[in-house]
Motif scaffolding. Structure first.
Motif, PDB file in Angstrom:
ATOM      1  N   ASP A 189       0.875  -0.951  -0.155  1.00  0.00           N
ATOM      2  CA  ASP A 189       0.095  -0.180  -0.084  1.00  0.00           C
ATOM      3  C   ASP A 189       0.821   1.457   0.067  1.00  0.00           C
ATOM      4  O   ASP A 189       2.039   1.190  -0.152  1.00  0.00           O
ATOM      5  CB  ASP A 189      -1.029  -0.058   1.119  1.00  0.00           C
ATOM      6  CG  ASP A 189      -2.227   0.679   1.058  1.00  0.00           C
ATOM      7  OD1 ASP A 189      -2.325   1.623   0.107  1.00  0.00           O
ATOM      8  OD2 ASP A 189      -3.116   0.896   1.889  1.00  0.00           O
ATOM      9  N   THR A 190       0.342   2.397   0.071  1.00  0.00           N
ATOM     10  CA  THR A 190       1.088   3.591   0.021  1.00  0.00           C
ATOM     11  C   THR A 190       0.733   4.579   1.125  1.00  0.00           C
ATOM     12  O   THR A 190      -0.248   4.585   1.437  1.00  0.00           O
ATOM     13  CB  THR A 190       0.597   4.449  -1.420  1.00  0.00           C
ATOM     14  OG1 THR A 190       0.855   3.545  -2.437  1.00  0.00           O
ATOM     15  CG2 THR A 190       1.491   5.738  -1.555  1.00  0.00           C
ATOM     16  N   PRO A 231       5.512   9.496  -2.030  1.00  0.00           N
ATOM     17  CA  PRO A 231       4.884   8.183  -1.880  1.00  0.00           C
ATOM     18  C   PRO A 231       5.877   7.208  -1.150  1.00  0.00           C
ATOM     19  O   PRO A 231       7.035   7.309  -1.482  1.00  0.00           O
ATOM     20  CB  PRO A 231       4.506   7.894  -3.192  1.00  0.00           C
ATOM     21  CG  PRO A 231       4.575   9.022  -3.976  1.00  0.00           C
ATOM     22  CD  PRO A 231       5.597  10.005  -3.338  1.00  0.00           C
ATOM     23  N   ALA A 232       5.408   6.357  -0.378  1.00  0.00           N
ATOM     24  CA  ALA A 232       6.237   5.347   0.248  1.00  0.00           C
ATOM     25  C   ALA A 232       5.554   4.099   0.304  1.00  0.00           C
ATOM     26  O   ALA A 232       4.470   4.071   0.604  1.00  0.00           O
ATOM     27  CB  ALA A 232       6.896   5.685   1.729  1.00  0.00           C
ATOM     28  N   THR A 233       6.109   2.817   0.083  1.00  0.00           N
ATOM     29  CA  THR A 233       5.640   1.675   0.239  1.00  0.00           C
ATOM     30  C   THR A 233       5.496   1.053   1.744  1.00  0.00           C
ATOM     31  O   THR A 233       6.418   1.133   2.198  1.00  0.00           O
ATOM     32  CB  THR A 233       6.252   0.565  -0.615  1.00  0.00           C
ATOM     33  OG1 THR A 233       6.275   1.008  -2.148  1.00  0.00           O
ATOM     34  CG2 THR A 233       5.695  -0.608  -0.639  1.00  0.00           C
ATOM     35  N   THR A 234       4.313   0.659   1.880  1.00  0.00           N
ATOM     36  CA  THR A 234       4.028  -0.190   2.999  1.00  0.00           C
ATOM     37  C   THR A 234       3.724  -1.666   2.881  1.00  0.00           C
ATOM     38  O   THR A 234       3.106  -1.799   1.737  1.00  0.00           O
ATOM     39  CB  THR A 234       3.001   0.502   4.034  1.00  0.00           C
ATOM     40  OG1 THR A 234       1.771   0.447   3.226  1.00  0.00           O
ATOM     41  CG2 THR A 234       3.215   1.795   4.451  1.00  0.00           C
ATOM     42  N   GLN A 248      -2.459  -8.689  -8.088  1.00  0.00           N
ATOM     43  CA  GLN A 248      -2.993  -7.484  -8.912  1.00  0.00           C
ATOM     44  C   GLN A 248      -2.932  -6.248  -8.066  1.00  0.00           C
ATOM     45  O   GLN A 248      -2.703  -5.299  -8.553  1.00  0.00           O
ATOM     46  CB  GLN A 248      -4.468  -7.960  -9.052  1.00  0.00           C
ATOM     47  CG  GLN A 248      -4.674  -9.168  -9.963  1.00  0.00           C
ATOM     48  CD  GLN A 248      -6.342  -9.483 -10.211  1.00  0.00           C
ATOM     49  OE1 GLN A 248      -6.908  -9.063  -9.541  1.00  0.00           O
ATOM     50  NE2 GLN A 248      -6.476 -10.477 -10.959  1.00  0.00           N
ATOM     51  N   GLU A 249      -3.247  -6.327  -6.780  1.00  0.00           N
ATOM     52  CA  GLU A 249      -2.949  -5.245  -5.891  1.00  0.00           C
ATOM     53  C   GLU A 249      -1.675  -4.519  -6.005  1.00  0.00           C
ATOM     54  O   GLU A 249      -1.529  -3.224  -6.107  1.00  0.00           O
ATOM     55  CB  GLU A 249      -3.617  -5.458  -4.449  1.00  0.00           C
ATOM     56  CG  GLU A 249      -3.607  -4.258  -3.670  1.00  0.00           C
ATOM     57  CD  GLU A 249      -4.137  -4.622  -2.313  1.00  0.00           C
ATOM     58  OE1 GLU A 249      -4.986  -4.076  -1.576  1.00  0.00           O
ATOM     59  OE2 GLU A 249      -3.479  -5.868  -1.837  1.00  0.00           O
ATOM     60  N   ARG A 250      -0.689  -5.331  -5.772  1.00  0.00           N
ATOM     61  CA  ARG A 250       0.686  -4.974  -5.877  1.00  0.00           C
ATOM     62  C   ARG A 250       1.007  -4.204  -7.154  1.00  0.00           C
ATOM     63  O   ARG A 250       1.738  -3.225  -7.227  1.00  0.00           O
ATOM     64  CB  ARG A 250       1.576  -5.948  -5.501  1.00  0.00           C
ATOM     65  CG  ARG A 250       1.751  -6.709  -4.246  1.00  0.00           C
ATOM     66  CD  ARG A 250       3.053  -7.592  -4.091  1.00  0.00           C
ATOM     67  NE  ARG A 250       2.890  -8.496  -4.914  1.00  0.00           N
ATOM     68  CZ  ARG A 250       2.626  -9.788  -4.741  1.00  0.00           C
ATOM     69  NH1 ARG A 250       1.780 -10.011  -3.756  1.00  0.00           N
ATOM     70  NH2 ARG A 250       2.672 -10.601  -5.518  1.00  0.00           N
ATOM     71  N   ALA A 251       0.465  -4.792  -8.195  1.00  0.00           N
ATOM     72  CA  ALA A 251       0.939  -4.213  -9.503  1.00  0.00           C
ATOM     73  C   ALA A 251       0.077  -2.889  -9.655  1.00  0.00           C
ATOM     74  O   ALA A 251       0.736  -1.805 -10.231  1.00  0.00           O
ATOM     75  CB  ALA A 251       0.163  -5.149 -10.731  1.00  0.00           C
ATOM     76  N   SER A 252      -1.246  -2.726  -9.010  1.00  0.00           N
ATOM     77  CA  SER A 252      -1.947  -1.494  -9.195  1.00  0.00           C
ATOM     78  C   SER A 252      -1.319  -0.537  -8.141  1.00  0.00           C
ATOM     79  O   SER A 252      -1.215   0.675  -8.622  1.00  0.00           O
ATOM     80  CB  SER A 252      -3.282  -1.764  -8.717  1.00  0.00           C
ATOM     81  OG  SER A 252      -3.929  -0.642  -8.526  1.00  0.00           O
ATOM     82  N   VAL A 253      -0.541  -0.695  -7.019  1.00  0.00           N
ATOM     83  CA  VAL A 253       0.007   0.264  -6.485  1.00  0.00           C
ATOM     84  C   VAL A 253       1.234   0.511  -6.947  1.00  0.00           C
ATOM     85  O   VAL A 253       1.444   1.993  -6.897  1.00  0.00           O
ATOM     86  CB  VAL A 253       0.320  -0.577  -4.935  1.00  0.00           C
ATOM     87  CG1 VAL A 253       1.307   0.297  -3.946  1.00  0.00           C
ATOM     88  CG2 VAL A 253      -1.067  -0.725  -4.184  1.00  0.00           C
ATOM     89  N   LEU A 261       1.904   9.015  -9.411  1.00  0.00           N
ATOM     90  CA  LEU A 261       1.932  10.138  -7.993  1.00  0.00           C
ATOM     91  C   LEU A 261       3.451  10.626  -8.254  1.00  0.00           C
ATOM     92  O   LEU A 261       3.307  11.870  -8.013  1.00  0.00           O
ATOM     93  CB  LEU A 261       1.980   9.107  -6.929  1.00  0.00           C
ATOM     94  CG  LEU A 261       0.484   8.609  -6.565  1.00  0.00           C
ATOM     95  CD1 LEU A 261       0.652   7.830  -5.256  1.00  0.00           C
ATOM     96  CD2 LEU A 261      -0.426   9.994  -6.174  1.00  0.00           C
ATOM     97  N   GLU A 262       4.428   9.935  -8.623  1.00  0.00           N
ATOM     98  CA  GLU A 262       5.895  10.652  -8.750  1.00  0.00           C
ATOM     99  C   GLU A 262       5.764  11.759  -9.549  1.00  0.00           C
ATOM    100  O   GLU A 262       6.412  12.590  -9.513  1.00  0.00           O
ATOM    101  CB  GLU A 262       7.038   9.576  -8.976  1.00  0.00           C
ATOM    102  CG  GLU A 262       7.292   8.708  -7.851  1.00  0.00           C
ATOM    103  CD  GLU A 262       8.035   9.250  -6.777  1.00  0.00           C
ATOM    104  OE1 GLU A 262       8.460  10.386  -6.903  1.00  0.00           O
ATOM    105  OE2 GLU A 262       8.192   8.455  -5.720  1.00  0.00           O
TER     106      GLU A 262
END
Length: 375
Positions: A160-161, A327-330, A351-356, A363-364
């Motif tokens: 997540d972000t 943005p930072a990954t959690t 699928q969620e990881r790819a979307s994030v 966002l960058e």
């Protein structure tokens, strides 16, 4: 937590100058959650902490673990998984949750000095779930290394972000503003001016001996106001803040906005070894941009003044991006006992990881920094 010696627990977590780096993993913080009744059987957070000892009886590993009858207060949402499993005839609850309750802050979850001990904790959690017919085990806001270790043990990994501010050795807020584009510099200066000058407000930083019971009474009023509007009932009770203040006031930071002598808004943060963790905000008066001032800009001021490399501004919130938070990954990791549910969740999290990842790339492009400047 009261049954576990504080010094023994804290020795398993990363430390600096005799203090646990991440204050949320400090025995005193977790103890205050339990002794206040905020994290308890009654609230659906039944402590089930795992302890790992070697052949001599020396404690070499620990895991903050709770048996949960719901998915509230976690900030990593699995309600859809629970609903799907229930519809298929399964029982998702109770589940085991390895976490700091109500705290979306990345930090160690498998407390040990080596990966062999961490792996033993992971396997023990699985065994505990299997023997007691518990559907799943979840460890939320784990470090990247812990996520890799759990993946190697067959757990599923979610991303997540969040949004974090990074201190590139700034000497002042103006120094930081110099890294922003011209448009964002103007917007930031206007927001700070409108938040305070229009109503003649002042801001004070309160920590240590400043944290009197009267101060906590006022903050709790702010906290209740935000909690009641967001989710109906705040997770933390008034006693928690008193217990925390008694135990570790020097690691607590309140920032209050005053109209004369009257506090009208405030934030609660925890001070870590290398970062400031922003957690709660509330106000008794609606002042434009005051939320941004106290939660984001004052936090940057504090980090610069105290040479802290990072400010973590809590869960979610794309509006933080325009205020210099990148943005930072959690990460969270999940063991699912039922093969069918595990396969479905595995497809979902992939699928969620790819979307994030795609979202973070987008966002960058919208960070407020001048082209080529680090952040």
């Amino acid at each position: 937590m009261a049954e576990i010696p504080a010094a023994v627990w804290n020795a398993l977590a990363p430390q600096h100058d005799g203090l646990v780096d991440n204050p949320f993993l400090d025995h005193r913080f977790l103890l205050a959650l339990e002794q206040s009744g905020s994290a308890s059987n009654r609230t659906g957070w039944q402590p089930q902490h795992l302890l790992l000892s070697d052949s001599t009886g020396t404690l070499v590993g620990a895991m903050p673990l709770y048996l949960k009858s719901h998915s509230q207060g976690e900030y990593v949402f699995d309600h859809g998984w629970a609903d799907a499993f229930q519809r298929a005839g399964g029982e998702y609850y109770p589940k085991l949750q390895c976490a700091v309750p109500f705290t979306p802050v990345t930090g160690p979850r498998f407390l040990a000095k080596d990966d062999a001990s961490r792996t033993a904790l992971i396997r023990t959690a699985e065994t505990l779930a299997t023997r007691n017919n518990i559907s799943s085990v979840h460890a939320t806001f784990v470090s990247e290394a812990e996520a890799d270790l759990a993946r190697g043990s067959g757990w599923l990994v979610r991303h997540d972000t969040q949004y974090h501010w990074h201190n590139d050795g700034f000497s002042s807020f103006e120094d930081f503003l110099g890294t922003l584009s011209s448009r964002h510099r103007k917007v930031t200066r206007r927001e700070r001016r409108d938040a305070l000058e229009a109503d003649g407000l002042t801001v004070k930083w309160l920590t240590g001996a400043d944290l009197t019971e009267a101060v906590w009474d006022q903050f709790f009023e702010f906290y209740q106001d935000t909690g009641s509007r967001k989710w109906g009932r705040p997770y933390l009770n008034r006693r928690f803040f008193s217990l925390l203040s008694e135990a570790m006031a020097d690691r607590v930071l309140l920032m209050f906005a005053y109209d004369g002598d009257e506090p009208i808004a405030g934030t609660f943060s925890m001070i870590g070894h290398d970062r400031l963790y922003g957690r709660y905000w509330g106000a008794t008066r609606n002042v434009p941009f005051l939320h941004f001032e106290l939660c984001y800009y004052q936090a940057i001021d504090y980090a610069i003044a105290h040479k802290l490399p990072v400010v973590e501004a809590g869960a979610q919130g794309e509006h933080k991006l325009a205020r210099g938070y990148a943005p930072a990954t959690t990460r969270s990791v999940h063991w699912i006992g039922h093969p069918g549910l595990r396969d479905a969740v595995a497809r979902f999290v992939a699928q969620e990881r790819a979307s994030v990842a795609r979202e973070q790339e987008q966002l960058e492009r919208y960070t407020p920094f001048r082209h080529g400047d680090p952040h």
